[in-house]
Design an enzyme around this catalytic site. Sequence first.
Site, PDB file in Angstrom:
ATOM      1  N   GLY A  18      -5.358  -4.290   7.364  1.00  0.00           N
ATOM      2  CA  GLY A  18      -6.254  -3.270   7.543  1.00  0.00           C
ATOM      3  C   GLY A  18      -7.360  -3.615   8.650  1.00  0.00           C
ATOM      4  O   GLY A  18      -7.927  -2.709   9.293  1.00  0.00           O
TER       5      GLY A  18
ATOM      6  N   THR B  15       0.887  -1.397  -0.108  1.00  0.00           N
ATOM      7  CA  THR B  15       0.011  -0.020   0.040  1.00  0.00           C
ATOM      8  C   THR B  15       0.981   1.340   0.141  1.00  0.00           C
ATOM      9  O   THR B  15       2.112   1.362   0.530  1.00  0.00           O
ATOM     10  CB  THR B  15      -0.907  -0.122   1.238  1.00  0.00           C
ATOM     11  OG1 THR B  15      -1.889  -0.825   0.964  1.00  0.00           O
ATOM     12  CG2 THR B  15      -1.441   1.478   1.597  1.00  0.00           C
TER      13      THR B  15
ATOM     14  N   ARG C 187     -14.651  -6.660   0.155  1.00  0.00           N
ATOM     15  CA  ARG C 187     -13.700  -6.321   1.318  1.00  0.00           C
ATOM     16  C   ARG C 187     -13.181  -4.971   1.249  1.00  0.00           C
ATOM     17  O   ARG C 187     -12.503  -4.671   0.304  1.00  0.00           O
ATOM     18  CB  ARG C 187     -12.564  -7.373   1.543  1.00  0.00           C
ATOM     19  CG  ARG C 187     -11.734  -7.338   2.678  1.00  0.00           C
ATOM     20  CD  ARG C 187     -10.409  -6.400   2.254  1.00  0.00           C
ATOM     21  NE  ARG C 187      -9.659  -6.414   3.589  1.00  0.00           N
ATOM     22  CZ  ARG C 187      -8.585  -5.658   3.654  1.00  0.00           C
ATOM     23  NH1 ARG C 187      -8.280  -4.946   2.396  1.00  0.00           N
ATOM     24  NH2 ARG C 187      -7.769  -5.666   4.471  1.00  0.00           N
ATOM     25  N   VAL C 188     -13.157  -4.226   2.199  1.00  0.00           N
ATOM     26  CA  VAL C 188     -12.469  -2.833   2.109  1.00  0.00           C
ATOM     27  C   VAL C 188     -11.627  -2.861   3.425  1.00  0.00           C
ATOM     28  O   VAL C 188     -11.919  -3.215   4.470  1.00  0.00           O
ATOM     29  CB  VAL C 188     -13.464  -1.600   2.359  1.00  0.00           C
ATOM     30  CG1 VAL C 188     -12.685  -0.372   2.395  1.00  0.00           C
ATOM     31  CG2 VAL C 188     -14.276  -1.909   1.120  1.00  0.00           C
ATOM     32  N   GLY C 189     -10.395  -2.351   3.458  1.00  0.00           N
ATOM     33  CA  GLY C 189      -9.547  -2.235   4.533  1.00  0.00           C
ATOM     34  C   GLY C 189      -9.400  -0.810   5.058  1.00  0.00           C
ATOM     35  O   GLY C 189     -10.456   0.054   4.842  1.00  0.00           O
TER      36      GLY C 189
END
Length: 309
Positions: free
Chosen positions: A230, A176, A204-206
Amino acid sequence: MNTFSIAIHGGAGTLVKGMMTPELESRYKEALKIALEKGYAVLDKGGTAIDAVEEAVKLLEDSPLFNAGKGSVFTANETHEMDASIMDGKTLNAGAVSLISGIKNPVGLARDVMEKSEHVFLAGEGAMQFAKQLDYKIEDAQYFYDEFRHKQWLEIKDTDSFQLDHATKKDSKFGTVGAVACDQEGNIAAATSTGGMTNKKWGRVGDSPMIGAGNYANNKTCAISCTGSGEFFIRGVVAYDVACLMEHKGLSLQEASNEVINKRILEINGDGGLIAVDVEGNIAMPFNTEGMYRASKTFKGEAEISIYK
Ligand code: ASP
């Protein structure tokens, strides 16, 4: 001349030293240097912190070496879903996008959400509609294809597991990306961008696009960009926690960042790191993993580009 400074990261994680060839190491350092100098030049010319972090992150997104923009990892559907955010510490304005695809520079779209919409956070199809309305070019899948990332995905695609880009012992490539900066006016800003986790599914979101978790900026305290697992960074509200320790407990930037990365997040089994800057231009870059791709430069012209501890 007033104090100004910038720090950038390209991800923190398990980096087995022996897996990294000298050639690859110098490619990483070169990519970091280019992004650092671009952001620094903005500040040197009297530009704003928010412009500096956006410019630096765009260059990191354009490099296939990092898990953001061009180098984004593959989802379970063999696609790319990217997340990004940006925040201005002077105004507390913020913009974020998640689950977007085909956008070359997600951080630019996050900035447009901040400046050209009434909202802070747009996701998925709606975010793509917003981008199309602004005439964003939609890149085809080929632009984001990277052989290494595809191999990473092929290894786990038929399993239920998903993988942090930097969690694998075999990996020598993770990341990232993010940037934090303090400009000559004493304003600070932060930006973060990611492809998330290999083989991720279910939308999915971190932490990266979440204001307060993976990204935060407030002139009262600090600007922060995080990298790491995350799920834990969301639960630890990491970026905001650093700001809270400074504001309510009177800790310095260095003390607050260390407390969160080397104590609080470890207590809930989170691994990763962050980069931080305050309005005096101080920089902190703690991480609790083996390495973190990172670089920083202050108005005194001192640049640091490092990977390991
Ligand atoms: N924090 C990012 C995420 O969980 C991953 C990373 O830092 O590499 O999506």
